[in-house]
Design a protein around this motif. Structure first.
Motif, PDB file in Angstrom:
ATOM      1  N   GLY A 161      48.121  35.915  27.873  1.00 59.89           N
ATOM      2  CA  GLY A 161      48.249  36.332  29.035  1.00 59.89           C
ATOM      3  C   GLY A 161      47.074  36.179  29.756  1.00 59.89           C
ATOM      4  O   GLY A 161      45.837  36.460  29.315  1.00 59.89           O
ATOM      5  N   VAL A 162      47.011  36.062  31.258  1.00 56.57           N
ATOM      6  CA  VAL A 162      45.741  36.345  31.978  1.00 56.57           C
ATOM      7  C   VAL A 162      46.144  37.425  33.025  1.00 56.57           C
ATOM      8  O   VAL A 162      47.000  37.319  33.631  1.00 56.57           O
ATOM      9  CB  VAL A 162      45.677  35.130  32.850  1.00 56.57           C
ATOM     10  CG1 VAL A 162      44.520  35.000  33.759  1.00 56.57           C
ATOM     11  CG2 VAL A 162      45.446  33.796  31.829  1.00 56.57           C
ATOM     12  N   PHE A 163      45.142  38.446  33.067  1.00 57.60           N
ATOM     13  CA  PHE A 163      45.453  39.670  34.013  1.00 57.60           C
ATOM     14  C   PHE A 163      44.033  39.886  34.407  1.00 57.60           C
ATOM     15  O   PHE A 163      43.048  40.002  33.961  1.00 57.60           O
ATOM     16  CB  PHE A 163      45.704  40.640  33.055  1.00 57.60           C
ATOM     17  CG  PHE A 163      47.104  40.419  32.293  1.00 57.60           C
ATOM     18  CD1 PHE A 163      48.260  40.827  32.794  1.00 57.60           C
ATOM     19  CD2 PHE A 163      47.220  40.162  30.781  1.00 57.60           C
ATOM     20  CE1 PHE A 163      49.408  40.735  32.028  1.00 57.60           C
ATOM     21  CE2 PHE A 163      48.071  39.907  30.291  1.00 57.60           C
ATOM     22  CZ  PHE A 163      49.234  40.120  30.857  1.00 57.60           C
ATOM     23  N   GLY A 164      43.916  40.173  36.096  1.00 58.04           N
ATOM     24  CA  GLY A 164      42.829  40.280  36.772  1.00 58.04           C
ATOM     25  C   GLY A 164      42.916  41.384  37.517  1.00 58.04           C
ATOM     26  O   GLY A 164      41.767  41.282  38.423  1.00 58.04           O
ATOM     27  N   HIS A 165      43.761  42.516  37.294  1.00 55.37           N
ATOM     28  CA  HIS A 165      43.630  43.528  38.407  1.00 55.37           C
ATOM     29  C   HIS A 165      42.450  44.580  38.139  1.00 55.37           C
ATOM     30  O   HIS A 165      42.016  45.222  39.421  1.00 55.37           O
ATOM     31  CB  HIS A 165      44.827  44.397  38.078  1.00 55.37           C
ATOM     32  CG  HIS A 165      45.755  43.656  38.920  1.00 55.37           C
ATOM     33  ND1 HIS A 165      46.077  42.567  39.855  1.00 55.37           N
ATOM     34  CD2 HIS A 165      47.361  43.791  38.796  1.00 55.37           C
ATOM     35  CE1 HIS A 165      47.079  42.318  40.235  1.00 55.37           C
ATOM     36  NE2 HIS A 165      48.021  43.065  39.830  1.00 55.37           N
ATOM     37  N   ILE A 166      41.921  44.455  36.869  1.00 52.49           N
ATOM     38  CA  ILE A 166      40.787  45.243  36.763  1.00 52.49           C
ATOM     39  C   ILE A 166      39.285  44.494  37.000  1.00 52.49           C
ATOM     40  O   ILE A 166      38.968  44.056  35.886  1.00 52.49           O
ATOM     41  CB  ILE A 166      40.828  46.127  35.460  1.00 52.49           C
ATOM     42  CG1 ILE A 166      42.195  46.913  35.387  1.00 52.49           C
ATOM     43  CG2 ILE A 166      39.562  46.956  35.231  1.00 52.49           C
ATOM     44  CD1 ILE A 166      42.412  47.541  34.119  1.00 52.49           C
ATOM     45  N   LEU A 167      38.757  44.433  38.091  1.00 52.00           N
ATOM     46  CA  LEU A 167      37.883  43.483  38.468  1.00 52.00           C
ATOM     47  C   LEU A 167      36.661  43.754  37.861  1.00 52.00           C
ATOM     48  O   LEU A 167      35.859  42.779  37.410  1.00 52.00           O
ATOM     49  CB  LEU A 167      37.676  43.365  39.924  1.00 52.00           C
ATOM     50  CG  LEU A 167      38.695  43.004  40.982  1.00 52.00           C
ATOM     51  CD1 LEU A 167      38.421  43.274  42.442  1.00 52.00           C
ATOM     52  CD2 LEU A 167      39.286  41.777  40.575  1.00 52.00           C
ATOM     53  N   ALA A 172      37.421  36.385  41.679  1.00 50.12           N
ATOM     54  CA  ALA A 172      37.029  35.029  41.945  1.00 50.12           C
ATOM     55  C   ALA A 172      36.257  34.936  43.158  1.00 50.12           C
ATOM     56  O   ALA A 172      35.507  33.868  43.411  1.00 50.12           O
ATOM     57  CB  ALA A 172      38.474  34.135  42.328  1.00 50.12           C
ATOM     58  N   PHE A 173      36.511  36.174  44.161  1.00 51.33           N
ATOM     59  CA  PHE A 173      35.497  36.075  45.363  1.00 51.33           C
ATOM     60  C   PHE A 173      34.001  36.059  45.125  1.00 51.33           C
ATOM     61  O   PHE A 173      33.632  36.496  44.087  1.00 51.33           O
ATOM     62  CB  PHE A 173      36.149  37.036  46.303  1.00 51.33           C
ATOM     63  CG  PHE A 173      36.142  38.422  45.797  1.00 51.33           C
ATOM     64  CD1 PHE A 173      34.804  39.201  45.684  1.00 51.33           C
ATOM     65  CD2 PHE A 173      37.232  39.203  45.263  1.00 51.33           C
ATOM     66  CE1 PHE A 173      34.914  40.400  45.228  1.00 51.33           C
ATOM     67  CE2 PHE A 173      37.246  40.362  44.864  1.00 51.33           C
ATOM     68  CZ  PHE A 173      35.961  40.852  44.740  1.00 51.33           C
ATOM     69  N   ALA A 174      33.275  35.790  46.131  1.00 54.44           N
ATOM     70  CA  ALA A 174      31.948  35.535  45.817  1.00 54.44           C
ATOM     71  C   ALA A 174      31.345  36.763  46.359  1.00 54.44           C
ATOM     72  O   ALA A 174      29.631  36.990  46.001  1.00 54.44           O
ATOM     73  CB  ALA A 174      31.210  34.167  46.450  1.00 54.44           C
ATOM     74  N   ASP A 175      31.754  37.801  46.827  1.00 57.77           N
ATOM     75  CA  ASP A 175      31.136  38.894  47.212  1.00 57.77           C
ATOM     76  C   ASP A 175      30.726  39.654  45.768  1.00 57.77           C
ATOM     77  O   ASP A 175      31.177  39.819  44.789  1.00 57.77           O
ATOM     78  CB  ASP A 175      31.933  39.883  47.859  1.00 57.77           C
ATOM     79  CG  ASP A 175      32.500  39.378  49.260  1.00 57.77           C
ATOM     80  OD1 ASP A 175      31.466  38.590  49.872  1.00 57.77           O
ATOM     81  OD2 ASP A 175      33.313  39.770  49.633  1.00 57.77           O
ATOM     82  N   PRO A 176      29.327  40.371  46.002  1.00 52.68           N
ATOM     83  CA  PRO A 176      28.672  40.821  44.522  1.00 52.68           C
ATOM     84  C   PRO A 176      29.774  42.130  44.167  1.00 52.68           C
ATOM     85  O   PRO A 176      30.220  42.866  44.873  1.00 52.68           O
ATOM     86  CB  PRO A 176      27.554  41.215  45.115  1.00 52.68           C
ATOM     87  CG  PRO A 176      27.177  40.703  46.279  1.00 52.68           C
ATOM     88  CD  PRO A 176      28.260  40.263  46.996  1.00 52.68           C
ATOM     89  N   TRP A 177      30.153  42.130  42.857  1.00 53.96           N
ATOM     90  CA  TRP A 177      31.015  43.087  42.359  1.00 53.96           C
ATOM     91  C   TRP A 177      30.639  43.505  41.108  1.00 53.96           C
ATOM     92  O   TRP A 177      30.295  42.683  39.999  1.00 53.96           O
ATOM     93  CB  TRP A 177      32.488  42.358  42.033  1.00 53.96           C
ATOM     94  CG  TRP A 177      33.429  43.510  41.849  1.00 53.96           C
ATOM     95  CD1 TRP A 177      33.796  44.059  40.709  1.00 53.96           C
ATOM     96  CD2 TRP A 177      34.337  44.119  42.823  1.00 53.96           C
ATOM     97  NE1 TRP A 177      34.773  45.158  40.898  1.00 53.96           N
ATOM     98  CE2 TRP A 177      35.180  45.340  42.068  1.00 53.96           C
ATOM     99  CE3 TRP A 177      34.386  44.284  44.273  1.00 53.96           C
ATOM    100  CZ2 TRP A 177      35.919  46.196  42.794  1.00 53.96           C
ATOM    101  CZ3 TRP A 177      35.419  45.057  44.812  1.00 53.96           C
ATOM    102  CH2 TRP A 177      36.151  45.952  44.137  1.00 53.96           C
ATOM    103  N   GLY A 208      30.142  45.811  32.223  1.00 56.04           N
ATOM    104  CA  GLY A 208      28.856  45.828  31.236  1.00 56.04           C
ATOM    105  C   GLY A 208      27.274  45.974  31.861  1.00 56.04           C
ATOM    106  O   GLY A 208      26.324  45.837  31.323  1.00 56.04           O
ATOM    107  N   GLY A 209      27.445  46.266  33.364  1.00 57.97           N
ATOM    108  CA  GLY A 209      26.110  46.323  33.813  1.00 57.97           C
ATOM    109  C   GLY A 209      25.593  45.298  34.777  1.00 57.97           C
ATOM    110  O   GLY A 209      24.886  45.171  35.581  1.00 57.97           O
ATOM    111  N   GLY A 210      26.346  44.048  34.534  1.00 59.75           N
ATOM    112  CA  GLY A 210      26.012  43.003  35.188  1.00 59.75           C
ATOM    113  C   GLY A 210      26.900  42.969  36.823  1.00 59.75           C
ATOM    114  O   GLY A 210      27.464  43.930  37.026  1.00 59.75           O
ATOM    115  N   VAL A 211      26.632  41.822  37.518  1.00 58.61           N
ATOM    116  CA  VAL A 211      27.228  41.530  38.891  1.00 58.61           C
ATOM    117  C   VAL A 211      27.906  40.382  38.896  1.00 58.61           C
ATOM    118  O   VAL A 211      27.166  39.348  38.461  1.00 58.61           O
ATOM    119  CB  VAL A 211      26.315  41.672  39.930  1.00 58.61           C
ATOM    120  CG1 VAL A 211      26.666  41.318  41.161  1.00 58.61           C
ATOM    121  CG2 VAL A 211      25.631  43.162  39.849  1.00 58.61           C
ATOM    122  N   SER A 212      29.313  40.392  39.110  1.00 61.41           N
ATOM    123  CA  SER A 212      29.973  39.045  39.557  1.00 61.41           C
ATOM    124  C   SER A 212      29.695  38.470  40.911  1.00 61.41           C
ATOM    125  O   SER A 212      29.587  39.518  41.752  1.00 61.41           O
ATOM    126  CB  SER A 212      31.437  39.189  39.060  1.00 61.41           C
ATOM    127  OG  SER A 212      32.168  38.083  39.671  1.00 61.41           O
TER     128      SER A 212
END
Length: 104
Positions: free
Chosen positions: A18-24, A55-60, A64-68
């Motif tokens: 499964g692919v689940f993406g609700h917890i950004l 998937a959006f490019a805004d910093p999130w 784990g301490g990183g930023v997407s």
């Protein structure tokens, strides 16, 4: 986390992938069916669930301490096993091949 009714449906139907993406903020991770054992990218396993991340490019901010700044995932299922690869904005696509162009 997650919907308990969906968890029951997945367990009863024995859905292995499964692919689940609700917890950004937990993006860029994959686990076993129970959500307790991490599955590393490229590791072929009989069952896994992937959270590709935002998937959006805004910093999130990530747990784990990183930023997407844009994430996705590729899930490949072959021979009854699945594996995943992470794709980040600005990073080379792990499936990409160098294409040489001929001049006219």
């Amino acid at each position: 986390m997650g919907d308990p009714d969906l968890a029951v449906a997945i367990a009863e139907a024995k859905i292995p992938f499964g692919v689940f993406g609700h917890i950004l903020e937990s993006g860029g991770r994959a686990t076993d069916l129970l959500g307790k054992k991490p599955v590393k990218p490229g590791q072929a396993v009989p069952a896994l669930y992937v959270n590709p991340g935002p998937a959006f490019a805004d910093p999130w901010g990530l747990n784990g301490g990183g930023v997407s700044r844009g994430m996705a995932a590729i899930l490949t299922i072959r021979g009854g096993k699945g594996e995943w690869q992470q794709v980040k904005a600005g990073a080379p696509d792990p499936r990409a091949r160098l294409v040489k162009h001929r001049s006219k």
